[in-house]
Scaffold this motif. Structure first.
Motif, short mmCIF file in Angstrom:
data_model
loop_
_atom_site.label_atom_id
_atom_site.label_comp_id
_atom_site.label_asym_id
_atom_site.label_seq_id
_atom_site.Cartn_x
_atom_site.Cartn_y
_atom_site.Cartn_z
N ASP A 24 0.83 -1.21 0.00
CA ASP A 24 0.00 0.00 0.00
C ASP A 24 0.86 1.26 0.00
N LEU A 25 1.93 1.23 0.80
CA LEU A 25 2.80 2.38 0.92
C LEU A 25 3.52 2.65 -0.41
N GLN A 26 4.00 1.59 -1.06
CA GLN A 26 4.68 1.71 -2.35
C GLN A 26 3.74 2.33 -3.38
N ASN A 27 2.49 1.90 -3.38
CA ASN A 27 1.50 2.40 -4.34
C ASN A 27 1.29 3.89 -4.18
N LEU A 28 1.18 4.35 -2.92
CA LEU A 28 0.96 5.77 -2.67
C LEU A 28 2.18 6.60 -3.06
N VAL A 29 3.37 6.12 -2.70
CA VAL A 29 4.59 6.87 -3.00
C VAL A 29 4.82 6.98 -4.50
N GLU A 30 4.49 5.92 -5.26
CA GLU A 30 4.66 5.95 -6.71
C GLU A 30 3.81 7.01 -7.36
N TYR A 31 2.70 7.40 -6.69
CA TYR A 31 1.84 8.44 -7.23
C TYR A 31 2.11 9.78 -6.56
N SER A 32 3.35 9.95 -6.08
CA SER A 32 3.85 11.23 -5.59
C SER A 32 3.18 11.71 -4.31
N VAL A 33 2.53 10.81 -3.57
CA VAL A 33 2.00 11.19 -2.28
C VAL A 33 3.18 11.26 -1.30
N PRO A 34 3.34 12.37 -0.57
CA PRO A 34 4.45 12.49 0.38
C PRO A 34 4.41 11.35 1.40
N ILE A 35 5.59 10.91 1.85
CA ILE A 35 5.66 9.74 2.71
C ILE A 35 4.88 9.95 4.01
N THR A 80 -1.84 31.81 -6.34
CA THR A 80 -2.57 31.09 -7.39
C THR A 80 -3.20 29.85 -6.80
N THR A 81 -4.27 29.41 -7.43
CA THR A 81 -4.93 28.18 -7.01
C THR A 81 -5.67 27.57 -8.20
N GLY A 82 -5.51 26.28 -8.37
CA GLY A 82 -6.18 25.60 -9.48
C GLY A 82 -6.34 24.12 -9.19
N LYS A 83 -7.31 23.50 -9.84
CA LYS A 83 -7.57 22.08 -9.63
C LYS A 83 -6.97 21.25 -10.75
N ARG A 84 -6.63 20.02 -10.38
CA ARG A 84 -6.12 19.06 -11.36
C ARG A 84 -6.44 17.66 -10.86
N SER A 85 -6.65 16.74 -11.78
CA SER A 85 -6.96 15.35 -11.43
C SER A 85 -5.72 14.49 -11.58
N ILE A 86 -5.40 13.71 -10.54
CA ILE A 86 -4.34 12.72 -10.62
C ILE A 86 -4.93 11.37 -10.23
N ARG A 87 -4.15 10.33 -10.41
CA ARG A 87 -4.63 8.99 -10.05
C ARG A 87 -3.65 8.32 -9.11
N TYR A 88 -4.15 7.82 -7.97
CA TYR A 88 -3.36 6.95 -7.12
C TYR A 88 -4.29 5.96 -6.44
N GLY A 90 -5.38 3.52 -7.81
CA GLY A 90 -6.36 3.11 -8.81
C GLY A 90 -7.54 4.04 -8.95
N ASP A 91 -7.60 5.11 -8.16
CA ASP A 91 -8.74 6.02 -8.20
C ASP A 91 -8.31 7.41 -8.63
N ASP A 191 -3.11 6.32 -26.38
CA ASP A 191 -3.43 5.33 -25.36
C ASP A 191 -3.30 6.00 -24.01
N GLY A 192 -4.43 6.43 -23.44
CA GLY A 192 -4.43 7.11 -22.15
C GLY A 192 -4.58 6.14 -21.01
N ARG A 193 -4.68 6.67 -19.79
CA ARG A 193 -4.78 5.80 -18.62
C ARG A 193 -6.13 5.08 -18.56
N ASP A 194 -7.11 5.55 -19.33
CA ASP A 194 -8.40 4.86 -19.41
C ASP A 194 -8.64 4.28 -20.79
N GLY A 195 -7.56 3.95 -21.50
CA GLY A 195 -7.70 3.42 -22.85
C GLY A 195 -7.50 4.52 -23.88
N GLU A 196 -8.06 4.34 -25.06
CA GLU A 196 -7.91 5.32 -26.12
C GLU A 196 -8.56 6.65 -25.73
#
Length: 424
Positions: A24-35, A80-88, A90-91, A191-196
């Motif tokens: 679980d920890l490896q999965n979070l860190v791979e998606y740039s979540v601080p330790i 500045t402030t803005g929104k962006r979507s990332i995935r970690y 699997g969500d 080929d995106g993260r959700d297919g084509e």
């Protein structure tokens, strides 16, 4: 501390299997979540809501914050402030990001919760974790952060809002606003993260210069020849140069005014250009010392268009290659060297013939290398003025040429100017 040690500490505290925690920890860190955020998330997941420590974070001015800090309390103005979507995990997860400032400096932040931040707000963030991003400290605001809005506004020597010109943008910038002309634009499927996925890509331009862009959620306002205002864009590196990214959270509006695109380009010594780490639209002058292997008559994969060797594509295996022309030339000006890459049109110019001419020459000689040899005879030893897009990676510096013209400069004049600069 190694990931293994973090996992072991968590497993011991929570009384669960170490390998499960480590995965679980490896999965979070791979998606740039601080330790620290990752560990706190897992504590909550497995039923322990502790903050992972009892020390009260110290209050710091922004200029004092370093990558050695773990948690701090800081007061500043949201620039500045803005929104962006990332995935970690699997969500998809929506983050809020931007820049915070006080009287001493600025710092980038990422908020993993929506605190309702707006540009111009003065806030105090308690227990904000600090991580290193691209060698610099960054604030991370999460569930363990206490955030309050101050009624007394802080005065800072920085503008709020994020308006910028293209020449000012750097890789890593977030929540930026630009007003641009769409110089080039094409719709393509990747080929995106959700297919084509269908995207728009091309080149933006303004008075300061040009930059490539990708629009991940195609906006009808973005089409070749249009002028638009884009709010809440972010900048990532693509092929060694900054690229403007327009997301589903960006706002795109058509401008009624024209945007003049600067036609001038930056002229630099090769060494200085390479030292930038990558620059879009630069001009260099130097001598062609050699034409590298893989030049002249080549074949490309019909699927991905990569150069293939002996009918083999690294991605698609055995393929029937498409004939093409290319030059990879070493250009040196005494301050550094760069590989200049010419596409088929520029290669035809320096070769002095078409693709059909090159195929005919190769058939007659029963050797396709004869085409590269002809090109060597035409350009090696001559001085060229090259304009294009420079990228630098672990394999060296490459300049994708848009123009490749024999220099009309007088060599003695340039040499005198260089010596004068050295001795000044």
């Amino acid at each position: 501390m190694e990931l293994d040690n973090h996992a072991e500490d968590l497993a011991s505290d929570l009384g669960i299997d170490k390998e499960e925690v480590k995965a679980d920890l490896q999965n979070l860190v791979e998606y740039s979540v601080p330790i620290d955020e990752a560990k706190q998330s897992l504590r909550r997941k497995y039923g322990d809501g502790s903050s992972g420590g009892s020390n009260t974070p110290s209050s710091k001015e922004i200029a004092e914050i370093t990558t050695d800090d773990s948690n701090v309390t800081v007061t500043g103005v949201v620039l500045t402030t803005g929104k962006r979507s990332i995935r970690y995990q699997g969500d998809d997860h929506v983050i809020v990001e931007g820049r915070l400032a006080d009287e001493t400096g600025t710092i980038d932040y990422t908020a993993w919760e929506d605190f309702g931040l707006s540009a111009g707000d003065t806030i105090t963030a308690g227990n904000a974790s600090v991580r290193e991003w691209d060698g610099e400290p960054e604030l991370n605001l999460g569930e363990s952060t206490s955030l309050s809005f101050d009624t007394d506004s802080l005065t800072v020597p920085y503008e709020t809002g994020g308006d910028a010109q293209l020449a000012d943008l750097q890789t890593g910038d977030r929540a930026v606003n630009v007003e641009v002309a769409v110089v080039d634009c094409e719709r393509r499927t990747i080929d995106g993260r959700d297919g084509e996925t269908e995207i728009l890509s091309g080149v933006f331009g303004d008075e300061s210069g040009r930059l490539p862009f990708t629009n991940w959620d195609p906006a009808p306002e973005i089409e070749e020849g249009s002028t638009v205002r884009i709010e809440n864009a972010y900048v990532q590196e693509f092929r060694g140069v900054p690229e403007v990214n327009v997301s589903e959270f960006s706002t795109v509006t058509t401008l009624e005014r024209a945007v003049d695109v600067g036609v001038e380009t930056t002229t630099m010594d090769v060494g200085a250009a390479v030292a930038t780490g990558g620059i879009y639209d630069v001009e260099v002058v130097g001598n062609v010392l050699a034409v590298r292997e893989g030049s002249g008559l080549i074949q490309r994969c019909p699927e991905c268009y990569r150069v293939i060797q002996k009918g083999q594509c690294r991605t698609h295996g055995d393929v029937d290659g498409i004939d093409d022309l290319r030059v990879k030339a070493i250009l040196d000006d005494g301050t550094g060297a760069v590989t200049v890459v010419l596409d088929d049109e520029l290669t035809e110019q320096v070769y002095g013939g078409t693709l059909e001419d090159a195929l005919e020459q190769a058939r007659e000689a029963m050797d396709q290398e004869v085409v590269a040899d002809t090109i060597r005879e035409h350009i090696v030893g001559l001085e060229y003025r090259v304009r294009g897009h420079l990228s630098v990676d672990e394999y060296g510096a490459n300049l994708d040429a848009e123009s490749f013209e024999e220099s009309e400069d007088e060599p003695t004049v340039r040499a005198s100017a260089f010596l004068e600069e050295v001795h000044s």
